[in-house]
Design an enzyme around this catalytic site. Structure first.
Site, mmCIF file in Angstrom:
data_model
loop_
_atom_site.group_PDB
_atom_site.id
_atom_site.type_symbol
_atom_site.label_atom_id
_atom_site.label_comp_id
_atom_site.label_asym_id
_atom_site.label_seq_id
_atom_site.Cartn_x
_atom_site.Cartn_y
_atom_site.Cartn_z
ATOM 1 N N ASN A 30 0.845 -1.205 0.000
ATOM 2 C CA ASN A 30 0.000 0.000 0.000
ATOM 3 C C ASN A 30 0.878 1.251 0.000
ATOM 4 O O ASN A 30 1.944 1.296 0.611
ATOM 5 C CB ASN A 30 -0.994 -0.002 1.165
ATOM 6 C CG ASN A 30 -0.381 -0.157 2.536
ATOM 7 O OD1 ASN A 30 0.659 -0.776 2.694
ATOM 8 N ND2 ASN A 30 -1.034 0.385 3.545
ATOM 9 N N GLU A 85 0.380 5.228 0.665
ATOM 10 C CA GLU A 85 -0.530 6.269 1.142
ATOM 11 C C GLU A 85 -0.080 7.652 0.672
ATOM 12 O O GLU A 85 0.998 7.822 0.095
ATOM 13 C CB GLU A 85 -0.605 6.199 2.684
ATOM 14 C CG GLU A 85 -1.147 4.860 3.138
ATOM 15 C CD GLU A 85 -1.409 4.772 4.637
ATOM 16 O OE1 GLU A 85 -0.898 5.620 5.404
ATOM 17 O OE2 GLU A 85 -2.134 3.837 5.024
ATOM 18 N N CYS A 132 -4.172 0.655 -2.440
ATOM 19 C CA CYS A 132 -4.020 -0.569 -1.646
ATOM 20 C C CYS A 132 -2.984 -1.503 -2.266
ATOM 21 O O CYS A 132 -2.722 -1.459 -3.479
ATOM 22 C CB CYS A 132 -5.341 -1.331 -1.584
ATOM 23 S SG CYS A 132 -6.639 -0.531 -0.640
ATOM 24 N N GLU A 151 -3.184 -4.727 -2.822
ATOM 25 C CA GLU A 151 -3.724 -5.674 -3.812
ATOM 26 C C GLU A 151 -3.796 -5.037 -5.185
ATOM 27 O O GLU A 151 -3.475 -5.635 -6.204
ATOM 28 C CB GLU A 151 -5.126 -6.151 -3.396
ATOM 29 C CG GLU A 151 -5.190 -6.894 -2.075
ATOM 30 C CD GLU A 151 -5.435 -5.973 -0.886
ATOM 31 O OE1 GLU A 151 -4.898 -4.850 -0.875
ATOM 32 O OE2 GLU A 151 -6.171 -6.396 0.027
ATOM 33 N N CYS A 190 -10.170 -5.165 0.832
ATOM 34 C CA CYS A 190 -11.281 -4.200 0.892
ATOM 35 C C CYS A 190 -12.195 -4.379 -0.327
ATOM 36 O O CYS A 190 -11.847 -5.052 -1.302
ATOM 37 C CB CYS A 190 -10.747 -2.769 0.971
ATOM 38 S SG CYS A 190 -10.193 -2.093 -0.611
ATOM 39 N N CYS A 216 -10.761 -3.395 -3.770
ATOM 40 C CA CYS A 216 -9.792 -4.373 -4.292
ATOM 41 C C CYS A 216 -10.488 -5.648 -4.764
ATOM 42 O O CYS A 216 -10.077 -6.257 -5.750
ATOM 43 C CB CYS A 216 -8.738 -4.679 -3.236
ATOM 44 S SG CYS A 216 -7.605 -3.279 -2.999
#
Ligand code: THU
Length: 130
Positions: free
Chosen positions: A39, A41, A50, A52, A83, A86
């Protein structure tokens, strides 16, 4: 430990998560090759990507489109599942969501396993589009 698990754990160490402190690594097998991502940010929080999706985008950028297997590594206990956003991106590249195994792990050795079909039942596959 499988090669995919090793790659997801290594990717987790590269996470850039100064805001949430929630470090995520992912590894996917696509078209027979392994790709990984962490990930990333941003101070403008909604720009975060993310792990994934980073892994899937790396695969697609190498020409691999057939999703076969997914590993996600977090420090959560029990291990955290992908999530919703994803899940939708994973579905895009799954010819058969029942045949794609999604495994959540943590460095302590805990593991949870689903099929992608279990994680996003009756998902929007795109086949509905004109
Ligand atoms: N995150 C992922 O990388 N994958 C998920 O499936 C859930 C959330 C990241 C996004 C953000 O950097 C942090 O975890 C907290 O939400």
């Amino acid at each position: 430990m499988t090669e995919l698990e090793v790659r997801a754990i290594a990717a987790q160490r590269r996470a850039y998560a100064p805001y949430s402190k929630f470090r995520v690594g992912a590894a996917v097998r696509m078209s027979g090759a392994i790709f990984d991502g962490a990930n990333v940010e941003n101070a403008s929080y909604s720009l975060t990507v993310c792990a994934e999706r980073a892994a899937v985008f790396a695969a697609v950028n190498s020409g691999a489109h057939a999703l076969e297997e997914v590993i996600v590594c977090t420090d959560a206990s029990p291990p955290s599942s992908p999530c919703g956003a994803c899940r939708q991106v994973l579905l895009e590249f799954a010819a058969d969501p029942h045949a794609v195994e999604v495994v959540a792990i943590n460095p302590a050795g805990e593991k949870r396993t689903w099929t992608l079909a279990q994680l996003i039942p009756d998902g929007f596959s795109g086949r509905e589009l004109p």
